[in-house]
Design a protein around this motif. Structure first.
Motif, short mmCIF file in Angstrom:
data_model
loop_
_atom_site.label_atom_id
_atom_site.label_comp_id
_atom_site.label_asym_id
_atom_site.label_seq_id
_atom_site.Cartn_x
_atom_site.Cartn_y
_atom_site.Cartn_z
N UNK A 312 2.41 24.64 10.17
CA UNK A 312 3.24 24.82 11.35
C UNK A 312 2.44 24.63 12.64
N UNK A 313 2.14 23.39 13.01
CA UNK A 313 1.34 23.12 14.22
C UNK A 313 1.93 23.73 15.49
N UNK A 314 3.23 23.75 15.61
CA UNK A 314 3.84 24.33 16.81
C UNK A 314 3.48 25.80 16.96
N UNK A 315 3.39 26.50 15.84
CA UNK A 315 3.04 27.92 15.86
C UNK A 315 1.56 28.10 16.21
N UNK A 316 0.72 27.20 15.71
CA UNK A 316 -0.72 27.32 15.94
C UNK A 316 -1.12 26.94 17.36
N UNK A 317 -0.31 26.09 17.99
CA UNK A 317 -0.71 25.51 19.26
C UNK A 317 -0.98 26.57 20.32
N UNK A 338 -1.08 40.52 10.65
CA UNK A 338 0.19 39.98 10.16
C UNK A 338 0.76 38.89 11.04
N UNK A 339 0.07 38.56 12.13
CA UNK A 339 0.57 37.50 13.01
C UNK A 339 0.66 36.18 12.23
N UNK A 340 1.75 35.45 12.33
CA UNK A 340 1.91 34.21 11.55
C UNK A 340 0.80 33.19 11.79
N UNK A 341 0.34 33.07 13.04
CA UNK A 341 -0.73 32.10 13.33
C UNK A 341 -2.02 32.51 12.65
N UNK A 342 -2.32 33.81 12.67
CA UNK A 342 -3.53 34.31 12.00
C UNK A 342 -3.46 34.04 10.51
N UNK A 343 -2.29 34.34 9.91
CA UNK A 343 -2.14 34.13 8.47
C UNK A 343 -2.36 32.67 8.10
N UNK A 344 -1.86 31.77 8.91
CA UNK A 344 -1.99 30.34 8.59
C UNK A 344 -3.45 29.86 8.74
N UNK A 345 -4.14 30.36 9.77
CA UNK A 345 -5.53 29.95 9.96
C UNK A 345 -6.44 30.54 8.88
N UNK A 361 -9.23 20.46 20.19
CA UNK A 361 -8.09 20.29 21.09
C UNK A 361 -6.93 21.10 20.51
N UNK A 362 -6.13 21.69 21.39
CA UNK A 362 -4.98 22.46 20.91
C UNK A 362 -3.67 21.69 21.08
N UNK A 363 -3.69 20.65 21.90
CA UNK A 363 -2.47 19.86 22.10
C UNK A 363 -2.83 18.41 22.42
N UNK A 364 -2.78 17.54 21.42
CA UNK A 364 -2.44 17.80 20.02
C UNK A 364 -3.58 18.54 19.31
N UNK A 365 -3.24 19.20 18.24
CA UNK A 365 -4.22 19.98 17.51
C UNK A 365 -5.25 19.07 16.85
N UNK A 366 -6.52 19.44 17.03
CA UNK A 366 -7.63 18.71 16.43
C UNK A 366 -8.69 19.75 16.08
N UNK A 367 -8.89 19.99 14.79
CA UNK A 367 -9.79 21.05 14.33
C UNK A 367 -10.91 20.48 13.47
N UNK A 368 -12.03 21.18 13.52
CA UNK A 368 -13.16 20.90 12.63
C UNK A 368 -13.41 22.16 11.82
N UNK A 369 -13.21 22.09 10.52
CA UNK A 369 -13.34 23.25 9.64
C UNK A 369 -14.61 23.08 8.83
N UNK A 370 -15.46 24.12 8.83
CA UNK A 370 -16.74 24.00 8.12
C UNK A 370 -17.19 25.35 7.59
N UNK A 371 -18.10 25.29 6.61
CA UNK A 371 -18.69 26.49 6.01
C UNK A 371 -20.16 26.54 6.39
#
Length: 399
Positions: A312-317, A338-345, A361-371
């Protein structure tokens, strides 16, 4: 060999090793600096003194012991040329001639080893060193502060405090002045000074960290020396002092070697910021490809808005608009879990076994996910990730 001679030898050899490492460190930091060259000469004279004396006392060589008077007499000359470098002007010609000529004459007189003049030469050497230091102190005290930068004036103030603190250590090297001292501490004082010099050249926050580590080393080594002294049956205050001096000198020398080697190894393997700073990449895609070569970013995966439809990108934005780097241990990031955005992330992180999400970037969403590996998860790495995020966010997208 007496216990005192053994302790003197070990402390002086540790001093020679520590000062040699400090010289290499200073040369690596600023190989062509005019003040660095003067410091290297001064430290080289002192390191040579400690090396010759340590070998002389360990081997019982009277020849080496006599020859040690030459570098000892040249120490005021080393201090004077460093003072000139700090002030960026020459010392009075008469002072330079007196210190250089006096050092040569007194050094040769001590090296001759003529029995009737051994004690007078030692007393004269001590007075000559103190006189040379007094000339340097006068030059520093009578300087015009307006001709130097504020940082240089602060450095001179620290140098003055250090000189006052180290003079008692230097005096213990002259048995004619302190015949009952259990162990000579001049080399230990020199190790403390060079450690302070190397700490003073760092940033404010790094200075505090290095100072705390040094205090920990000193306290731990002193306790180790006290404990080691009780291994022997005839423990007294002199023996405890010898063991403490040996332990502290050894730990300081080892600490200087470890710090120098760590800096050398780190310089051979470019860090995250170095990789980005030296990269010819111009676009965000090219920079991310460059980062992928670094171990921390090996597991990194980029998510654009079209790949996050299930989350749900609109929720995450709205949630991502005020955040830059998200750490999984910090969840739920200041709001309810319990926030929906937190749960999704959190779900996105779990799906990728990730520890961090960098918001490009948050609009449009552009994420880098790493460990980030647990052994690399330190404050320096967190700072590097925040800076990398800023660089990536400001980089233009490929056409």
């Amino acid at each position: 060999m007496t216990p005192g001679m053994i302790a003197d030898s070990i402390v002086n050899l540790c001093g020679a090793i520590g000062l040699t490492v400090a010289m290499l460190t200073l040369h690596r930091r600023d190989p062509r600096g005019p003040l660095t060259r003067r410091l290297l000469i001064a430290l080289g004279i002192i390191a040579l003194l400690f090396l010759v004396r340590g070998m002389a006392w360990w081997s019982g060589s009277e020849l080496l012991n006599n020859l040690s008077a030459i570098p000892a007499a040249l120490i005021p000359f080393g201090a004077l040329i460093v003072t000139e470098g700090i002030l960026r002007r020459h010392a009075p010609r008469a002072a330079k001639i007196a210190i250089l000529a006096g050092g040569i004459v007194i050094g040769l007189a001590g090296a001759a080893g003529i029995k009737p003049i051994v004690t007078p030469a030692a007393i004269l050497l001590a007075l000559f060193q103190l006189g040379g230091f007094a000339i340097c102190a006068r030059l520093l005290a009578t300087r015009d502060p307006a001709t130097l930068m504020a940082s240089e004036n602060r450095g001179i103030a620290r140098l003055a405090v250090g000189a006052i603190l180290v003079i008692p250590f230097i005096l213990t090297d002259f048995r004619v002045l302190m015949p009952d001292i259990p162990v000579r501490l001049g080399a230990l004082g020199a190790l403390l000074v060079v450690t302070a010099i190397l700490i003073a050249e760092r940033g404010a926050e790094t200075q505090r960290q290095a100072l705390l580590l040094t205090v920990l080393r000193l306290a731990s080594s002193a306790l180790l020396g006290i404990a080691a002294a009780f291994v022997t049956t005839d423990v007294d205050a002199a023996q405890v002092m010898r063991f403490c001096a040996i332990a502290i000198s050894g730990v300081l020398a080892i600490g200087l070697m470890v710090d120098a080697l760590r800096a050398h190894f780190e310089s051979q393997v470019p860090g995250v910021l170095n990789s980005v700073a030296t990269s010819p990449a111009q676009t965000r895609d090219a920079l991310i490809a460059e980062l992928a070569r670094h171990p921390i970013f090996e597991s990194a995966r980029r998510y654009r808005e079209g790949e996050l439809l299930a989350y749900d990108p609109a929720l995450l934005r709205d949630f991502l608009s005020t955040r830059r780097v998200l750490r999984r241990p910090d969840a739920p990031w200041g709001i309810v879990a319990a926030d929906p955005a937190v749960e999704r992330l959190v779900s996105l992180m779990k799906a990728n076994q990730a520890t961090h999400v960098i918001v490009l970037s948050h609009d449009p969403i552009d994420l880098l996910v790493l460990a980030v590996p647990v052994i690399s998860a330190d404050p320096a790495t967190e700072t590097a990730l925040a800076l990398v995020r800023r660089l990536l966010a400001s980089a233009r997208e490929a056409a």
